[in-house]
Design a protein around this motif. Structure first.
Motif, mmCIF file in Angstrom:
data_model
loop_
_atom_site.group_PDB
_atom_site.id
_atom_site.type_symbol
_atom_site.label_atom_id
_atom_site.label_comp_id
_atom_site.label_asym_id
_atom_site.label_seq_id
_atom_site.Cartn_x
_atom_site.Cartn_y
_atom_site.Cartn_z
ATOM 1 N N LYS A 72 0.942 -1.389 -0.027
ATOM 2 C CA LYS A 72 0.022 -0.155 0.091
ATOM 3 C C LYS A 72 0.665 1.290 -0.072
ATOM 4 C CE LYS A 72 -3.673 2.152 2.506
ATOM 5 N NZ LYS A 72 -4.666 2.147 3.705
ATOM 6 N N LEU A 73 2.048 1.308 0.552
ATOM 7 C CA LEU A 73 3.022 2.340 0.573
ATOM 8 C C LEU A 73 3.774 2.722 -0.687
ATOM 9 C CD1 LEU A 73 4.405 2.054 4.193
ATOM 10 C CD2 LEU A 73 2.543 3.314 3.473
ATOM 11 N N GLY A 74 3.643 1.461 -1.507
ATOM 12 C CA GLY A 74 4.191 1.708 -2.983
ATOM 13 C C GLY A 74 5.320 0.811 -3.225
ATOM 14 N N ASP A 75 6.108 0.312 -2.167
ATOM 15 C CA ASP A 75 7.342 -0.702 -2.185
ATOM 16 C C ASP A 75 6.911 -2.003 -2.784
ATOM 17 O OD1 ASP A 75 6.293 -0.780 0.316
ATOM 18 O OD2 ASP A 75 8.038 -2.034 0.864
ATOM 19 N N TRP A 76 7.708 -2.767 -3.414
ATOM 20 C CA TRP A 76 7.258 -4.110 -3.686
ATOM 21 C C TRP A 76 7.559 -5.075 -2.790
ATOM 22 C CZ3 TRP A 76 4.360 -4.609 -8.045
ATOM 23 C CH2 TRP A 76 4.214 -3.650 -8.976
ATOM 24 N N ARG A 77 6.887 -6.089 -2.316
ATOM 25 C CA ARG A 77 7.098 -7.159 -1.525
ATOM 26 C C ARG A 77 7.144 -8.584 -2.261
ATOM 27 N NH1 ARG A 77 8.558 -5.006 3.036
ATOM 28 N NH2 ARG A 77 8.081 -6.733 4.146
ATOM 29 N N ARG A 78 7.913 -9.462 -2.049
ATOM 30 C CA ARG A 78 7.955 -10.596 -2.569
ATOM 31 C C ARG A 78 7.224 -11.643 -2.006
ATOM 32 N NH1 ARG A 78 11.865 -11.617 -6.315
ATOM 33 N NH2 ARG A 78 13.372 -9.799 -6.999
ATOM 34 N N ILE A 79 6.242 -12.284 -2.523
ATOM 35 C CA ILE A 79 5.458 -13.186 -1.725
ATOM 36 C C ILE A 79 5.587 -14.359 -2.508
ATOM 37 C CG2 ILE A 79 3.094 -13.489 -0.925
ATOM 38 C CD1 ILE A 79 4.145 -10.990 0.174
ATOM 39 N N ARG A 80 5.646 -15.386 -1.611
ATOM 40 C CA ARG A 80 6.067 -16.974 -2.187
ATOM 41 C C ARG A 80 4.472 -17.463 -1.921
ATOM 42 N NH1 ARG A 80 9.286 -20.370 -4.055
ATOM 43 N NH2 ARG A 80 10.961 -19.060 -3.505
ATOM 44 N N PHE A 81 3.784 -17.647 -2.887
ATOM 45 C CA PHE A 81 2.133 -17.943 -3.200
ATOM 46 C C PHE A 81 2.365 -19.602 -3.335
ATOM 47 C CE2 PHE A 81 1.045 -13.551 -3.608
ATOM 48 C CZ PHE A 81 0.118 -13.419 -2.521
ATOM 49 N N ASN A 82 1.368 -20.472 -2.610
ATOM 50 C CA ASN A 82 1.186 -21.739 -2.991
ATOM 51 C C ASN A 82 -0.248 -21.764 -3.297
ATOM 52 O OD1 ASN A 82 3.504 -22.842 -1.992
ATOM 53 N ND2 ASN A 82 3.065 -22.943 0.100
ATOM 54 N N PHE A 83 -0.649 -22.344 -4.451
ATOM 55 C CA PHE A 83 -1.861 -22.465 -5.099
ATOM 56 C C PHE A 83 -2.568 -24.034 -4.885
ATOM 57 C CE2 PHE A 83 0.576 -19.189 -7.269
ATOM 58 C CZ PHE A 83 -0.425 -18.118 -7.644
ATOM 59 N N SER A 84 -3.701 -24.017 -4.379
ATOM 60 C CA SER A 84 -4.463 -25.164 -4.338
ATOM 61 C C SER A 84 -5.668 -25.064 -4.747
ATOM 62 C CB SER A 84 -4.234 -25.918 -3.058
ATOM 63 O OG SER A 84 -4.821 -24.850 -1.988
ATOM 64 N N PRO A 85 -6.609 -26.029 -5.367
ATOM 65 C CA PRO A 85 -7.921 -25.714 -5.838
ATOM 66 C C PRO A 85 -9.005 -25.905 -4.491
ATOM 67 C CG PRO A 85 -7.173 -27.901 -6.336
ATOM 68 C CD PRO A 85 -6.169 -27.508 -5.760
ATOM 69 N N LEU A 86 -10.105 -25.260 -4.775
ATOM 70 C CA LEU A 86 -11.142 -25.396 -3.889
ATOM 71 C C LEU A 86 -12.371 -25.708 -4.371
ATOM 72 C CD1 LEU A 86 -12.289 -24.602 -0.796
ATOM 73 C CD2 LEU A 86 -12.824 -22.348 -1.886
ATOM 74 N N ALA A 87 -12.917 -26.991 -3.945
ATOM 75 C CA ALA A 87 -14.029 -27.681 -4.652
ATOM 76 C C ALA A 87 -15.239 -27.401 -3.741
ATOM 77 C CB ALA A 87 -13.786 -29.120 -5.034
#
Length: 880
Positions: A456-471
């Protein structure tokens, strides 16, 4: 024969005969009026009976309806008025008929005219048709029977019921069309007829079977006797079809008995009038009679609940669900959802309560368990260190964990209208969309990717995302769950670790280079010193030798600084001279400052109080501050100026580094010393320098302050406690040696002494041999351990000068300490003094070593330093 012919025959007779005809017509009219009055009475009675019956049957239902049915009363008044108007019209017709008859009776001598007869018969026909239309308009069936069961008259509803016309019905027995549903019709008539003839009235519900349709119907019937001269000669039956009502009652009874919810009917006094089997089972009773014997208050766990329930029913006509607690027969408590309503009489008084009860004990237990699980899940998500996101098939967020505010700075309300990828770096967006599509389509069941997201303050954050399905419950994928961990700081630490490894490798390289430079520098210093102190040299030669010697010493100091910076020794706090530390720092950074046109204004203050500190750590702090100042200047101009000032502030010493560079933004001052915070461009720094500096200074009992100067630039001030009554040490870890002095004559402790030199560097062996020989010392020089052992076998030396890192003939390395042990062992009982020579950094002990312990010489050294050290050792051994 026509009516005119009849009246003509009547008038042709004599008068007495004509007088006899008139009474006959009058008697027939009287009979007609009598029948008419009977018909009116029967009609009014039937209408009254139907109205009263309808009111009695429907009153309770109307009272329980939620709609306001008051408009029915005006409607009923209108219907009654219409009926009165209709009856008045028919009465007018009868009055007209009577007037005509009386007129005929009064004109005895003259026969009636054809006009009068036509008028008379027209009135009679209209009256009969009106009554027939009235009866046919009834929805209920109407039948006139003889006592033998022969049909005399019916209305249209009956004809439609049996599917025949009037000619096919009149005169035939009723049994040709209907029969009693139970098959006991004749027997029932035989038993009931005497009682009917006595009372001349009967009402009840009968079951009949239509022969033509073979279907069973139910009728609510009212029967009245038809009398003549007070004798019953037939009966009229009015029947209302209640087949649908009976079916509804049967269905209601079946529903009442089979419902899983408990149904009850009670009185305001607390008596139970009825209950279905579900309620009996729910409360644990064995039979309905057992339950009906109990009173309602006995079933409540809290009697006040029943009072509150009755008050609520009185206030709210429509049923409202309310949770109550009931006691089973065995005393256990159950929680029920009760829906109750009241049935009222004509005065509005509640005469009974009825409603349904549903056992929700298991549901409440499940809700409590579900609430616990939901609360656990909510707390788990709230305290989970990762950011949790749920995205639907349209890329809209359906859930965002509270960690979003900590990781990305957004309130939960601000994420309501956000979509996936809206704040993703443009380079990472295609990969994010592709992964999302693969998970949503089922092509992948799990994926992990590091993505840059804008804070929100404008700087870039590195986020490691894990993706999984929702059924959903059918297994269809309806969304994607993302768990993201902020690895920005971890990435910075990795970069810092890589940088530290590079610096460590560079430090090892610098240490190796410095070690290799120390040997030739030692030779240069020694040779120039010997030549400079020689006799018969010209002044110009001496000046040149002195210049060479000074530059060699300068190079030696630079090598010493590189060693101390790249491989710092263990922290040792002692009194240090801040003037010398700052000068050493500027020497380390001299080349960079000169290349970038940065002038340093530093004025040493002789006699300035020292500080208790580790010299190497202070050099690290000062070097970082000078480097930052230089980079700040380079951002805004081609050249600049750094000013360094020492000052005394009470019990503290202040060292201020001031530059005329880019300066500091006011909002950044408070965060300058935070780890990983940097104001430099990407790649320009790790954000750890000032944090480490502050940590070092705090370990020394001081602090660092930063300020933005009004005219531009910035100033960093280091505060350290001042040393009290202690002489500052300017040697920076080098063992302090006495001033070189050669005592004359017999007082010289070196006279007649022997020294063994073991070093693999030929230039050092030659320098030591020539330099020490001039001091009346016997010097043996060896390049290897074996050669040194051969010298000791011939002569045991008074002192051994041994290099710490020796090379063997086979190309390997030999520890100088191991070689010295073998030499000392070979010397026997006469242990010579041991001096180690090394180009590595020496840690100076806080207390002087005890006699007999090895001493150290830091390369590069001067011949005078070696002679002074030997004098000290030999003098101390002589005193012992």
């Amino acid at each position: 024969m026509s009516k005119n012919d009849e009246f003509s025959r009547g008038s042709a007779k004599d008068s007495p005969a004509g007088g006899a005809d008139r009474p006959t017509i009058s008697s027939r009219l009287d009979l007609f009026e009598k029948r008419q009055r009977g018909l009116w009475r029967m009609t009014f009675l039937l209408l009254l009976a139907v109205s009263v019956g309808f009111a009695v049957v429907s009153w309770g239902t109307i009272r329980t309806l939620t709609q306001r049915l008051e408009p029915l009363l005006p409607g009923l008044v209108v219907i009654v008025l219409l009926f009165i108007a209709y009856a008045w019209k028919r009465t007018q017709e009868i009055s007209e008929l009577r007037g005509l008859v009386r007129g005929l009776e009064q004109h005895d001598a003259a026969p009636p005219s054809d006009r009068q007869l036509d008028q008379l018969f027209s009135v009679i026909s209209r009256s009969q048709q009106g009554y027939r239309d009235l009866i046919d308009s009834f929805d209920d069936i109407l039948v006139a029977l003889t006592l033998e069961g022969e049909i005399r008259a019916v209305n249209r509803s009956f004809a439609d019921l049996v599917g025949a016309n009037y000619q096919q019905i009149i005169g035939r027995p009723l049994s040709d069309f209907l029969e009693e549903g139970g098959g006991e019709g004749e027997e029932l008539i035989r038993r009931a007829l005497p009682r009917f003839l006595e009372r001349r009235h009967w009402s009840g519900i009968i079951q009949v079977r239509l022969k033509k349709q073979n279907s069973v119907c139910y009728y609510d019937c009212v029967a009245h006797a038809m009398t003549r001269d007070n004798q019953v000669h037939g009966l009229t039956v009015l029947g209302r079809d209640i087949t649908a009502l009976r079916k509804n009652e049967a269905r209601f009874t079946e529903l009442f008995e089979t419902l899983q919810e408990g149904i009850y009917i009670t009185t305001p006094e607390g008596n139970i009038l009825d209950a279905n089997p579900a309620l009996i089972r729910m409360l644990g009773y064995d039979s309905k009679e057992e339950l009906l014997s109990r009173r309602v208050p006995e079933l409540y766990a809290d009697p006040n609940e029943r009072t509150a329930l009755m008050e609520e029913v009185e206030r709210q006509p429509s049923p409202q669900a309310r949770e109550i607690s009931l006691l089973r027969k065995d005393g256990t408590l159950i929680v029920c959802l009760n829906t109750a309503t009241s049935v009222r009489d004509t005065t509005g008084r509640a005469i009974r309560y009825q409603g349904s009860v549903m056992d929700v004990t298991a549901r409440r237990q499940m809700e409590r368990q579900l609430h616990k699980e939901q609360e656990f899940a909510r707390r788990l998500v709230d305290n989970f260190p990762d950011l949790i996101l749920v995205v639907d098939a349209h890329s809209r967020y359906t859930f965002v964990s509270p960690r979003c505010q900590e990781v990305l700075g957004y309130e939960l309300a601000e994420t309501a209208n956000m979509e996936l990828g809206g704040r993703t770096h443009a380079e990472d967006l295609p990969l994010l969309v592709a992964l999302f599509g693969d998970i949503l389509a089922g092509r992948q069941s799990f994926a992990s990717q590091e993505i840059r997201v804008r804070h929100k303050l404008g700087d870039w954050r590195r986020i490691r995302f894990n993706f999984s399905p929702l059924a959903d419950e059918t297994g269809k994928i309806e969304g994607v769950v993302l768990s993201g961990r902020d690895v920005t700081e971890l990435k910075r630490l990795e970069e810092q670790l890589i940088q530290a490894e590079k610096l460590a490798a560079m430090g090892q390289m610098l240490a190796g280079v410095a070690h290799e430079l120390n040997n030739p520098l030692t030779a240069i210093l020694g040779v120039t010193e010997l030549l400079r102190d020689g006799q018969g040299l010209e002044e110009s030669t001496k000046r040149q030798l002195e210049l060479t010697h000074r530059q060699a010493r300068r190079a030696a100091r630079i090598v010493q600084n590189l060693l101390e910076f790249s491989r710092p020794a263990s922290p040792q706090k002692r009194p240090v001279d801040l003037n010398s530390i700052i000068e050493r720092t500027l020497q380390l950074h001299e080349h960079s400052l000169r290349r970038n046109n940065v002038e340093v204004d530093f004025r040493p203050q002789p006699g300035f109080p020292g500080a208790i500190a580790d010299a190497n750590q202070l050099i690290q702090v000062f070097l970082n501050l000078v480097t930052n100042a230089e980079q700040a200047i380079r951002e805004v101009r081609e050249s600049g100026r750094i000013q360094i000032r020492l000052a005394r502030v009470g019990a503290l010493i202040s060292i201020t580094f001031q530059d005329d560079g880019v300066g500091i933004r006011p909002e950044s001052v408070a965060r300058l010393f935070d780890p990983f915070y940097t104001t430099k461009r990407p790649g320009g720094g790790t954000g750890l320098g000032l944090s480490i500096c502050l940590s070092i200074v705090r370990e020394h009992g001081g602090t660092i302050e930063a300020e933005a100067l009004p005219a531009g630039g910035s100033a960093f001030t280091v505060y350290l406690p001042a040393a009290v009554d202690q002489t500052p040490d300017a040697s920076f870890g080098v063992t302090p040696l006495p001033a070189s002095a050669v005592l004359p004559g017999s007082m010289d402790p070196l006279s007649g002494r022997s020294v063994l030199v073991l070093d693999d560097e030929e230039s050092l062996r030659s320098l030591l041999f020539e330099g020490l020989s001039t001091s009346d010392l016997h010097v043996d020089c060896a390049a290897t351990l074996d050669e040194a052992l051969s010298f000791i076998a011939v002569r045991s030396p008074d002192a051994i000068l041994c290099d710490l890192n020796l090379s063997e003939n086979g190309g390997g390395h030999l520890s100088g300490k191991l070689a010295a042990e073998r030499l000392l062992a070979a010397a026997g009982n006469r242990k010579p003094a041991l001096i180690y020579m090394t180009g590595e950094l020496i840690e100076t002990p806080e207390t002087p070593g005890s006699p007999g312990e090895p001493r150290h010489l830091q390369k590069p050294f001067r011949i005078s330093d070696v002679i002074a050290l030997l004098q000290e050792l030999f003098r101390s051994s002589a005193s012992r």
